[in-house]
Design a protein around this motif. Structure first.
Motif, PDB file in Angstrom:
ATOM      1  N   ARG A   9      53.699 -19.174 -34.619  1.00  0.00           N
ATOM      2  CA  ARG A   9      53.918 -18.367 -33.167  1.00  0.00           C
ATOM      3  C   ARG A   9      52.418 -18.346 -33.173  1.00  0.00           C
ATOM      4  NH1 ARG A   9      55.531 -13.069 -35.496  1.00  0.00           N
ATOM      5  NH2 ARG A   9      54.459 -13.156 -37.077  1.00  0.00           N
ATOM      6  N   LYS A  10      52.612 -19.259 -31.429  1.00  0.00           N
ATOM      7  CA  LYS A  10      50.841 -19.019 -30.862  1.00  0.00           C
ATOM      8  C   LYS A  10      50.399 -17.765 -29.851  1.00  0.00           C
ATOM      9  CE  LYS A  10      51.917 -23.745 -30.441  1.00  0.00           C
ATOM     10  NZ  LYS A  10      52.220 -24.876 -29.927  1.00  0.00           N
ATOM     11  N   VAL A  11      49.143 -17.503 -30.339  1.00  0.00           N
ATOM     12  CA  VAL A  11      48.322 -15.929 -29.906  1.00  0.00           C
ATOM     13  C   VAL A  11      47.480 -16.501 -29.212  1.00  0.00           C
ATOM     14  CG1 VAL A  11      47.318 -14.201 -30.100  1.00  0.00           C
ATOM     15  CG2 VAL A  11      50.191 -14.678 -31.512  1.00  0.00           C
ATOM     16  N   VAL A  12      46.947 -16.913 -27.456  1.00  0.00           N
ATOM     17  CA  VAL A  12      46.065 -17.839 -26.931  1.00  0.00           C
ATOM     18  C   VAL A  12      45.243 -16.038 -26.814  1.00  0.00           C
ATOM     19  CG1 VAL A  12      45.321 -18.534 -24.794  1.00  0.00           C
ATOM     20  CG2 VAL A  12      47.544 -19.370 -26.234  1.00  0.00           C
ATOM     21  N   VAL A  13      43.679 -16.291 -27.158  1.00  0.00           N
ATOM     22  CA  VAL A  13      42.680 -15.280 -27.314  1.00  0.00           C
ATOM     23  C   VAL A  13      42.131 -16.002 -25.689  1.00  0.00           C
ATOM     24  CG1 VAL A  13      40.906 -14.218 -27.834  1.00  0.00           C
ATOM     25  CG2 VAL A  13      42.825 -14.774 -29.386  1.00  0.00           C
ATOM     26  N   VAL A  14      41.774 -15.149 -24.527  1.00  0.00           N
ATOM     27  CA  VAL A  14      40.880 -15.220 -24.247  1.00  0.00           C
ATOM     28  C   VAL A  14      40.116 -14.419 -23.111  1.00  0.00           C
ATOM     29  CG1 VAL A  14      43.873 -16.983 -22.527  1.00  0.00           C
ATOM     30  CG2 VAL A  14      42.962 -14.366 -22.267  1.00  0.00           C
ATOM     31  N   ARG A  56      50.823 -14.353 -42.234  1.00  0.00           N
ATOM     32  CA  ARG A  56      51.445 -13.652 -40.949  1.00  0.00           C
ATOM     33  C   ARG A  56      52.822 -14.835 -39.811  1.00  0.00           C
ATOM     34  NH1 ARG A  56      50.353  -8.617 -39.702  1.00  0.00           N
ATOM     35  NH2 ARG A  56      48.667  -7.574 -41.300  1.00  0.00           N
ATOM     36  N   ASN A  57      52.190 -16.058 -39.740  1.00  0.00           N
ATOM     37  CA  ASN A  57      53.093 -17.435 -39.351  1.00  0.00           C
ATOM     38  C   ASN A  57      52.391 -17.588 -38.499  1.00  0.00           C
ATOM     39  OD1 ASN A  57      54.679 -19.895 -39.764  1.00  0.00           O
ATOM     40  ND2 ASN A  57      56.562 -18.566 -38.206  1.00  0.00           N
ATOM     41  N   ILE A  58      51.409 -17.277 -38.162  1.00  0.00           N
ATOM     42  CA  ILE A  58      50.692 -16.881 -36.439  1.00  0.00           C
ATOM     43  C   ILE A  58      49.161 -17.845 -36.530  1.00  0.00           C
ATOM     44  CG2 ILE A  58      48.885 -15.975 -35.489  1.00  0.00           C
ATOM     45  CD1 ILE A  58      51.021 -13.089 -35.480  1.00  0.00           C
ATOM     46  N   GLU A  59      49.297 -18.899 -35.297  1.00  0.00           N
ATOM     47  CA  GLU A  59      47.646 -19.708 -34.739  1.00  0.00           C
ATOM     48  C   GLU A  59      47.029 -18.675 -33.329  1.00  0.00           C
ATOM     49  OE1 GLU A  59      46.960 -23.542 -33.824  1.00  0.00           O
ATOM     50  OE2 GLU A  59      48.806 -22.828 -33.350  1.00  0.00           O
ATOM     51  N   LEU A  60      45.908 -18.537 -33.779  1.00  0.00           N
ATOM     52  CA  LEU A  60      45.101 -17.374 -33.249  1.00  0.00           C
ATOM     53  C   LEU A  60      44.678 -18.785 -32.266  1.00  0.00           C
ATOM     54  CD1 LEU A  60      43.775 -14.626 -35.731  1.00  0.00           C
ATOM     55  CD2 LEU A  60      45.806 -14.452 -33.471  1.00  0.00           C
ATOM     56  N   ILE A  61      44.315 -18.701 -31.451  1.00  0.00           N
ATOM     57  CA  ILE A  61      44.253 -20.112 -30.644  1.00  0.00           C
ATOM     58  C   ILE A  61      43.155 -19.655 -29.636  1.00  0.00           C
ATOM     59  CG2 ILE A  61      44.396 -21.205 -29.023  1.00  0.00           C
ATOM     60  CD1 ILE A  61      47.575 -22.007 -29.941  1.00  0.00           C
ATOM     61  N   ASP A  92      55.058 -26.640 -25.464  1.00  0.00           N
ATOM     62  CA  ASP A  92      55.914 -26.199 -26.706  1.00  0.00           C
ATOM     63  C   ASP A  92      55.789 -25.100 -26.163  1.00  0.00           C
ATOM     64  OD1 ASP A  92      57.053 -28.581 -26.622  1.00  0.00           O
ATOM     65  OD2 ASP A  92      55.982 -28.597 -29.048  1.00  0.00           O
ATOM     66  N   GLY A  93      54.817 -24.412 -25.022  1.00  0.00           N
ATOM     67  CA  GLY A  93      55.304 -22.718 -25.416  1.00  0.00           C
ATOM     68  C   GLY A  93      54.297 -21.750 -25.798  1.00  0.00           C
ATOM     69  N   LEU A  94      54.039 -20.738 -24.989  1.00  0.00           N
ATOM     70  CA  LEU A  94      53.239 -19.714 -26.542  1.00  0.00           C
ATOM     71  C   LEU A  94      54.315 -18.246 -26.618  1.00  0.00           C
ATOM     72  CD1 LEU A  94      50.686 -17.574 -24.421  1.00  0.00           C
ATOM     73  CD2 LEU A  94      50.604 -19.743 -23.754  1.00  0.00           C
ATOM     74  N   ASN A  95      53.438 -17.779 -27.782  1.00  0.00           N
ATOM     75  CA  ASN A  95      54.003 -16.003 -27.918  1.00  0.00           C
ATOM     76  C   ASN A  95      53.403 -15.304 -27.732  1.00  0.00           C
ATOM     77  OD1 ASN A  95      54.884 -18.650 -30.239  1.00  0.00           O
ATOM     78  ND2 ASN A  95      56.543 -16.832 -30.551  1.00  0.00           N
ATOM     79  N   LEU A  96      52.060 -15.618 -27.670  1.00  0.00           N
ATOM     80  CA  LEU A  96      51.322 -13.913 -26.601  1.00  0.00           C
ATOM     81  C   LEU A  96      50.088 -13.867 -26.106  1.00  0.00           C
ATOM     82  CD1 LEU A  96      51.337 -10.974 -26.958  1.00  0.00           C
ATOM     83  CD2 LEU A  96      50.344 -11.421 -29.101  1.00  0.00           C
ATOM     84  N   PHE A  97      49.574 -13.729 -25.564  1.00  0.00           N
ATOM     85  CA  PHE A  97      48.174 -13.476 -24.634  1.00  0.00           C
ATOM     86  C   PHE A  97      47.382 -12.367 -25.815  1.00  0.00           C
ATOM     87  CE2 PHE A  97      49.843 -16.017 -21.015  1.00  0.00           C
ATOM     88  CZ  PHE A  97      48.409 -16.806 -21.371  1.00  0.00           C
ATOM     89  N   VAL A  98      46.081 -12.455 -26.010  1.00  0.00           N
ATOM     90  CA  VAL A  98      45.835 -11.560 -25.912  1.00  0.00           C
ATOM     91  C   VAL A  98      44.358 -11.498 -25.431  1.00  0.00           C
ATOM     92  CG1 VAL A  98      43.716  -9.669 -27.724  1.00  0.00           C
ATOM     93  CG2 VAL A  98      46.635 -10.593 -28.382  1.00  0.00           C
ATOM     94  N   PHE A  99      43.833 -10.690 -24.422  1.00  0.00           N
ATOM     95  CA  PHE A  99      42.937 -10.841 -23.589  1.00  0.00           C
ATOM     96  C   PHE A  99      41.663  -9.624 -24.144  1.00  0.00           C
ATOM     97  CE2 PHE A  99      40.229  -9.087 -20.012  1.00  0.00           C
ATOM     98  CZ  PHE A  99      39.993  -9.774 -19.473  1.00  0.00           C
ATOM     99  N   VAL A 100      40.815 -10.529 -24.262  1.00  0.00           N
ATOM    100  CA  VAL A 100      39.541  -9.230 -24.676  1.00  0.00           C
ATOM    101  C   VAL A 100      38.485  -9.400 -24.012  1.00  0.00           C
ATOM    102  CG1 VAL A 100      37.429  -9.068 -27.148  1.00  0.00           C
ATOM    103  CG2 VAL A 100      39.945 -10.040 -27.041  1.00  0.00           C
ATOM    104  N   ARG A 101      37.815  -8.731 -23.728  1.00  0.00           N
ATOM    105  CA  ARG A 101      36.311  -8.046 -22.980  1.00  0.00           C
ATOM    106  C   ARG A 101      35.991  -6.610 -23.265  1.00  0.00           C
ATOM    107  NH1 ARG A 101      36.256  -3.222 -20.602  1.00  0.00           N
ATOM    108  NH2 ARG A 101      37.364  -2.728 -19.019  1.00  0.00           N
TER     109      ARG A 101
END
Length: 271
Positions: A9-14, A56-61, A92-101
């Motif tokens: 599962r792809k979690v993109v950290v922006v 956790r079967n997760i890729e943090l990007i 192929d898509g992603l599963n979640l955005f995590v926005f950090v500030r």
């Protein structure tokens, strides 16, 4: 590590530069990857690196913020080239955005948050991908974990509708960072973020575009144009007209023929 396991599962950290994206990934992975967090100027805007969390079967990007273009440290060409590479890896898509500030002393900065929300959550994700907002640097707040949830309505009213807001700390440097109190605050943050990720992540990847046949081109166009409309960069016309042939598209964006052809080659498998 990106691409080793297609089922992750792809979690993109922006977030903006020096927001604490890499520090958060270090915290969530128990510093397994020891990512540099000193704002190395050599890191390229929209760089793209995946970090696997097998249990956790997760890729943090981890993505690099767009602010480096403002100073000229990264060219528009580098920015666009790396944006295309990043989006191709997410085709192929992603599963979640995590926005950090980072926290601004307990204050809310909606204008800067709006820019990144518009580019990533609204434009790239089209508002269809779950998104978490992680506010770091809250270790001096008496209500560290409560600040985010209690202020969510302010963001909602401004149109920044994150699925959930988590406030905490990733502080790992300095004398205070070595104390038992700080270690406990980091653990609380880690637990809260992982709980939010597991609760809100999409079970299946969500495409970045509604039209698979033109997904990459459309997302590149929309994201790139969104960046320049929000950031007001000087220089040539950098807005992309997706209806043109790919090479001509980059030519119209202000690149010479050699660079236009080089950039167009990234689309070869999608045209």
């Amino acid at each position: 590590a990106h691409g080793e396991k297609s089922g992750y599962r792809k979690v993109v950290v922006v977030g903006p530069p020096r927001a604490g994206k890499s520090s958060l990934i270090n915290l969530l992975t128990n510093n397994k990857y020891k990512i540099l967090t000193n704002g190395d100027a050599r890191r390229v805007t929209f760089g793209f690196q995946g970090y696997l969390v097998p249990d956790r079967n997760i890729e943090l990007i981890d993505t690099i913020g767009i602010g480096e273009v403002d100073t000229g440290a990264v060219s528009h060409l580098q920015c666009l080239e790396n944006l295309i590479q990043m989006l191709r890896n997410l085709d192929d898509g992603l599963n979640l955005f995590v926005f950090v500030r980072p926290n601004g002393g307990g204050r809310i900065h909606l204008s800067s948050d709006q820019i990144n929300y518009d580019i990533f959550i609204d434009t790239m994700g089209r508002g269809r991908i779950p998104s978490l907002f992680v506010v770091t640097g809250c270790e001096n707040l008496s209500d560290m974990l409560d600040w985010g949830p209690s202020n969510k309505h302010h963001f909602d009213e401004a149109g920044l509708r994150f699925t959930a807001i988590i406030s905490g700390t990733c502080l790992s440097e300095g004398p205070f960072a070595k104390t038992a109190e700080m270690a406990d605050l980091r653990q609380q943050t880690k637990d809260a973020v992982w709980e939010a990720i597991e609760k809100n992540i999409s079970a299946k990847p969500i495409k970045l575009s509604m039209t698979p046949s033109s997904s990459l081109q459309a997302v590149v166009k929309n994201t790139w144009n969104g960046i320049f409309r929000n950031r007001h960069f000087p220089g040539a016309n950098h807005l992309l007209l997706i209806d043109d042939q790919i090479v001509e598209l980059f030519r119209r964006a202000g690149f010479d023929m050699e660079n236009a052809r080089r950039l167009a080659s990234f689309f070869s498998s999608n045209t």
